[in-house]
Design a protein around this motif. Structure first.
Motif, PDB file in Angstrom:
ATOM      1  N   VAL A 103       8.189  -0.231  33.113  1.00 56.49           N
ATOM      2  CA  VAL A 103       8.429  -1.379  32.241  1.00 56.49           C
ATOM      3  C   VAL A 103       8.136  -0.966  30.806  1.00 56.49           C
ATOM      4  CG1 VAL A 103       7.753  -3.741  31.685  1.00 56.49           C
ATOM      5  CG2 VAL A 103       7.911  -3.041  34.066  1.00 56.49           C
ATOM      6  N   VAL A 104       9.116  -1.192  29.939  1.00 53.57           N
ATOM      7  CA  VAL A 104       8.983  -0.838  28.530  1.00 53.57           C
ATOM      8  C   VAL A 104       8.879  -2.124  27.719  1.00 53.57           C
ATOM      9  CG1 VAL A 104      10.158   0.263  26.575  1.00 53.57           C
ATOM     10  CG2 VAL A 104      10.337   1.261  28.847  1.00 53.57           C
ATOM     11  N   THR A 105       7.938  -2.170  26.791  1.00 48.74           N
ATOM     12  CA  THR A 105       7.771  -3.350  25.945  1.00 48.74           C
ATOM     13  C   THR A 105       8.149  -3.005  24.516  1.00 48.74           C
ATOM     14  OG1 THR A 105       6.003  -4.137  27.368  1.00 48.74           O
ATOM     15  CG2 THR A 105       6.129  -5.106  25.184  1.00 48.74           C
ATOM     16  N   LEU A 106       9.032  -3.827  23.961  1.00 54.73           N
ATOM     17  CA  LEU A 106       9.475  -3.637  22.584  1.00 54.73           C
ATOM     18  C   LEU A 106       8.796  -4.681  21.701  1.00 54.73           C
ATOM     19  CD1 LEU A 106      13.275  -3.320  23.366  1.00 54.73           C
ATOM     20  CD2 LEU A 106      11.688  -1.441  23.018  1.00 54.73           C
ATOM     21  N   ASN A 107       8.618  -4.352  20.453  1.00 58.00           N
ATOM     22  CA  ASN A 107       7.978  -5.255  19.474  1.00 58.00           C
ATOM     23  C   ASN A 107       6.635  -5.765  19.994  1.00 58.00           C
ATOM     24  OD1 ASN A 107      10.308  -5.020  17.880  1.00 58.00           O
ATOM     25  ND2 ASN A 107      11.275  -6.734  18.940  1.00 58.00           N
ATOM     26  N   ASP A 108       5.878  -4.868  20.543  1.00 57.96           N
ATOM     27  CA  ASP A 108       4.614  -5.240  21.169  1.00 57.96           C
ATOM     28  C   ASP A 108       3.678  -5.939  20.174  1.00 57.96           C
ATOM     29  OD1 ASP A 108       2.756  -5.496  23.088  1.00 57.96           O
ATOM     30  OD2 ASP A 108       2.309  -3.373  23.327  1.00 57.96           O
ATOM     31  N   GLY A 109       3.253  -7.127  20.538  1.00 55.76           N
ATOM     32  CA  GLY A 109       2.282  -7.848  19.720  1.00 55.76           C
ATOM     33  C   GLY A 109       2.886  -8.722  18.646  1.00 55.76           C
ATOM     34  N   ILE A 110       4.201  -8.611  18.421  1.00 59.76           N
ATOM     35  CA  ILE A 110       4.836  -9.451  17.391  1.00 59.76           C
ATOM     36  C   ILE A 110       5.236 -10.772  18.044  1.00 59.76           C
ATOM     37  CG2 ILE A 110       6.720  -9.632  15.724  1.00 59.76           C
ATOM     38  CD1 ILE A 110       6.799  -6.556  15.691  1.00 59.76           C
ATOM     39  N   VAL A 111       4.638 -11.849  17.586  1.00 58.40           N
ATOM     40  CA  VAL A 111       4.842 -13.153  18.228  1.00 58.40           C
ATOM     41  C   VAL A 111       6.309 -13.557  18.129  1.00 58.40           C
ATOM     42  CG1 VAL A 111       4.174 -15.583  18.207  1.00 58.40           C
ATOM     43  CG2 VAL A 111       2.483 -13.818  17.662  1.00 58.40           C
ATOM     44  N   GLY A 112       6.886 -13.896  19.266  1.00 59.09           N
ATOM     45  CA  GLY A 112       8.267 -14.358  19.303  1.00 59.09           C
ATOM     46  C   GLY A 112       9.292 -13.258  19.423  1.00 59.09           C
ATOM     47  N   ALA A 113       8.890 -12.027  19.199  1.00 65.04           N
ATOM     48  CA  ALA A 113       9.863 -10.931  19.247  1.00 65.04           C
ATOM     49  C   ALA A 113       9.554  -9.932  20.366  1.00 65.04           C
ATOM     50  CB  ALA A 113       9.891 -10.196  17.917  1.00 65.04           C
ATOM     51  N   GLU A 114       8.453 -10.134  21.045  1.00 65.25           N
ATOM     52  CA  GLU A 114       8.068  -9.177  22.100  1.00 65.25           C
ATOM     53  C   GLU A 114       8.963  -9.363  23.319  1.00 65.25           C
ATOM     54  OE1 GLU A 114       3.815  -8.514  22.754  1.00 65.25           O
ATOM     55  OE2 GLU A 114       4.240  -8.658  24.888  1.00 65.25           O
ATOM     56  N   ARG A 115       9.515  -8.272  23.776  1.00 66.33           N
ATOM     57  CA  ARG A 115      10.383  -8.304  24.955  1.00 66.33           C
ATOM     58  C   ARG A 115      10.011  -7.132  25.874  1.00 66.33           C
ATOM     59  NH1 ARG A 115      11.334 -12.406  23.086  1.00 66.33           N
ATOM     60  NH2 ARG A 115      13.287 -13.444  22.549  1.00 66.33           N
ATOM     61  N   SER A 116      10.025  -7.387  27.156  1.00 62.81           N
ATOM     62  CA  SER A 116       9.770  -6.316  28.121  1.00 62.81           C
ATOM     63  C   SER A 116      11.019  -6.090  28.963  1.00 62.81           C
ATOM     64  CB  SER A 116       8.591  -6.674  29.014  1.00 62.81           C
ATOM     65  OG  SER A 116       7.408  -6.709  28.249  1.00 62.81           O
ATOM     66  N   ILE A 117      11.243  -4.856  29.308  1.00 61.86           N
ATOM     67  CA  ILE A 117      12.427  -4.494  30.078  1.00 61.86           C
ATOM     68  C   ILE A 117      12.023  -3.527  31.177  1.00 61.86           C
ATOM     69  CG2 ILE A 117      14.762  -3.537  29.970  1.00 61.86           C
ATOM     70  CD1 ILE A 117      14.123  -3.766  26.772  1.00 61.86           C
ATOM     71  N   SER A 118      12.532  -3.773  32.351  1.00 60.72           N
ATOM     72  CA  SER A 118      12.294  -2.856  33.457  1.00 60.72           C
ATOM     73  C   SER A 118      13.401  -1.798  33.445  1.00 60.72           C
ATOM     74  CB  SER A 118      12.319  -3.648  34.767  1.00 60.72           C
ATOM     75  OG  SER A 118      12.094  -2.782  35.843  1.00 60.72           O
ATOM     76  N   VAL A 119      12.984  -0.541  33.347  1.00 59.82           N
ATOM     77  CA  VAL A 119      13.965   0.539  33.172  1.00 59.82           C
ATOM     78  C   VAL A 119      13.892   1.541  34.325  1.00 59.82           C
ATOM     79  CG1 VAL A 119      14.825   2.310  31.596  1.00 59.82           C
ATOM     80  CG2 VAL A 119      13.595   0.362  30.682  1.00 59.82           C
ATOM     81  N   ALA A 120      15.047   1.902  34.822  1.00 60.01           N
ATOM     82  CA  ALA A 120      15.171   2.992  35.804  1.00 60.01           C
ATOM     83  C   ALA A 120      16.589   3.533  35.664  1.00 60.01           C
ATOM     84  CB  ALA A 120      14.928   2.469  37.215  1.00 60.01           C
ATOM     85  N   CYS A 121      17.003   4.350  36.596  1.00 62.45           N
ATOM     86  CA  CYS A 121      18.389   4.811  36.595  1.00 62.45           C
ATOM     87  C   CYS A 121      19.281   3.576  36.715  1.00 62.45           C
ATOM     88  CB  CYS A 121      18.638   5.748  37.764  1.00 62.45           C
ATOM     89  SG  CYS A 121      20.379   6.181  37.963  1.00 62.45           S
ATOM     90  N   MET A 122      20.275   3.463  35.831  1.00 63.59           N
ATOM     91  CA  MET A 122      21.154   2.288  35.842  1.00 63.59           C
ATOM     92  C   MET A 122      22.423   2.551  36.667  1.00 63.59           C
ATOM     93  SD  MET A 122      19.819  -0.229  34.037  1.00 63.59           S
ATOM     94  CE  MET A 122      20.976  -1.228  33.119  1.00 63.59           C
ATOM     95  N   HIS A 123      22.541   3.736  37.207  1.00 68.10           N
ATOM     96  CA  HIS A 123      23.713   4.098  38.017  1.00 68.10           C
ATOM     97  C   HIS A 123      24.993   3.862  37.207  1.00 68.10           C
ATOM     98  CE1 HIS A 123      21.039   4.742  41.394  1.00 68.10           C
ATOM     99  NE2 HIS A 123      20.386   3.706  40.921  1.00 68.10           N
ATOM    100  N   CYS A 124      25.034   4.581  36.092  1.00 71.92           N
ATOM    101  CA  CYS A 124      26.101   4.404  35.094  1.00 71.92           C
ATOM    102  C   CYS A 124      27.491   4.620  35.686  1.00 71.92           C
ATOM    103  CB  CYS A 124      25.915   5.402  33.955  1.00 71.92           C
ATOM    104  SG  CYS A 124      24.345   5.296  33.115  1.00 71.92           S
ATOM    105  N   SER A 125      28.454   3.937  35.076  1.00 66.48           N
ATOM    106  CA  SER A 125      29.850   4.105  35.495  1.00 66.48           C
ATOM    107  C   SER A 125      30.313   5.540  35.214  1.00 66.48           C
ATOM    108  CB  SER A 125      30.746   3.130  34.741  1.00 66.48           C
ATOM    109  OG  SER A 125      30.346   1.824  35.003  1.00 66.48           O
ATOM    110  N   ASP A 126      30.005   6.022  34.014  1.00 68.83           N
ATOM    111  CA  ASP A 126      30.373   7.392  33.649  1.00 68.83           C
ATOM    112  C   ASP A 126      29.067   8.134  33.378  1.00 68.83           C
ATOM    113  OD1 ASP A 126      31.710   9.634  32.931  1.00 68.83           O
ATOM    114  OD2 ASP A 126      32.397   8.895  30.989  1.00 68.83           O
ATOM    115  N   ALA A 127      28.413   8.530  34.459  1.00 68.83           N
ATOM    116  CA  ALA A 127      27.037   9.020  34.359  1.00 68.83           C
ATOM    117  C   ALA A 127      26.947  10.336  33.578  1.00 68.83           C
ATOM    118  CB  ALA A 127      26.466   9.211  35.753  1.00 68.83           C
TER     119      ALA A 127
END
Lengths: 213, 72
Positions: free
Chosen positions: A38-62
């Motif tokens: 899990v990656v957190t962007l804008n950590d600690g900035i109120v209203g702008a903090e977002r977390s994203i779960s990241v792994a292989c996305m199984h890309c169309s054109d990998a």
């Protein structure tokens, strides 16, 4: 069925790391290897903090598939990108090519010697007999062959992380956006699947900070 | 002093040594995966090769991720 995809709804992810734990537990992933994180962007900035779960996305054109010098990658009929560990030489090219940092390398010896690459398999195992001991040891459990979706998504408590057929996921996400009245940031979707959003999402602005009187 | 015959024999050994070397390069064809063939996820006891049944099962589970449908 269209193809298998992951979607992470950043509006819902609460950074609980349940997906990471589920993956680790399901596949008995060794220490130091994180197929999902899990990656957190804008950590600690109120209203702008977002977390994203990241792994292989199984890309169309990998891109990993394009750069592999031994061509150990393959894409299944359902769009899942897998690799053959018997062919992998642990060169690390795929790691440099991947926009999500998905390929992981266990330490295989002294002086940081890299072992064979390990990554998210969409819980679909690898090129061994399905649900066999060899497949489980090399690639982890094959839930897809059991008619189940990846453990990370099924374990997600807020259903921020969705996995499955792309058409079904689109329907679910569309309904969410309609109900909450705004589009979320489908982070990584265009990079992985090459589908551009009709309008780029507005950049997240931090909430005005309250000044102490 | 090395005799000419011995010199020639040693020379021949040095020259043809590489002929016994086995090729070590992986046969890589551009655009083609070299991975072993994989089983289809529906070719097992549970689904008995029925892709449609497998797809229905996965679709039901994927739909179950939509709590609007699940709760309401």
């Amino acid at each position: 069925m269209a193809r298998m995809k992951f979607i992470c709804d950043a509006e819902r992810c609460i950074e609980c790391n349940g997906c990471v734990t589920a993956c680790k537990n399901e596949h008995d992933v060794p220490w130091g290897v994180n197929r999902r994180r899990v990656v957190t962007l804008n950590d600690g900035i109120v209203g702008a903090e977002r977390s994203i779960s990241v792994a292989c996305m199984h890309c169309s054109d990998a891109p990993c598939k394009a750069v592999c010098p031994v061509n150990c990658f393959y894409t299944t009929d359902d769009g899942v990108v897998l690799h053959d560990k018997d062919l992998c030489i642990g060169c690390g090219y795929c790691f440099y090519a991947c926009p999500f940092g998905a390929p992981q390398f266990p330490q295989a010896g002294a002086f940081g010697l890299r072992g064979k690459m390990d990554k998210c398999t969409f819980c679909a195992g690898g090129p061994e007999k399905d649900t066999s001991k060899a497949e489980t040891e090399k690639y982890g459990r094959n839930r897809l062959a059991e008619g189940k979706l990846p453990a990370c998504a099924e374990m997600c408590s807020t259903k921020a992380l969705l996995a499955g057929d792309g058409d079904v996921l689109s329907d679910i996400y569309r309904e969410r956006v309609m109900r909450r009245g705004r589009g979320g940031d489908l982070w990584g979707h265009a990079t992985a699947y090459g589908v551009k959003a009709s309008s780029s999402p507005a950049p997240v602005q931090p909430a005005p900070t309250q000044q102490k009187s | 002093m090395i005799s000419p015959k011995l010199f020639l024999a040693l020379g021949a050994v040095v020259v043809v040594t590489a002929c016994g070397e086995k090729p070590q390069a992986v046969a890589v064809k551009p655009g083609q995966s070299a991975a072993k063939p994989d089983d289809k996820p529906y070719q097992n006891e549970q689904f008995k090769g029925d892709r449609a049944a497998w797809e229905r099962t996965l679709r039901a589970r994927a739909d179950n991720q939509n709590e609007y449908k699940r709760v309401n």
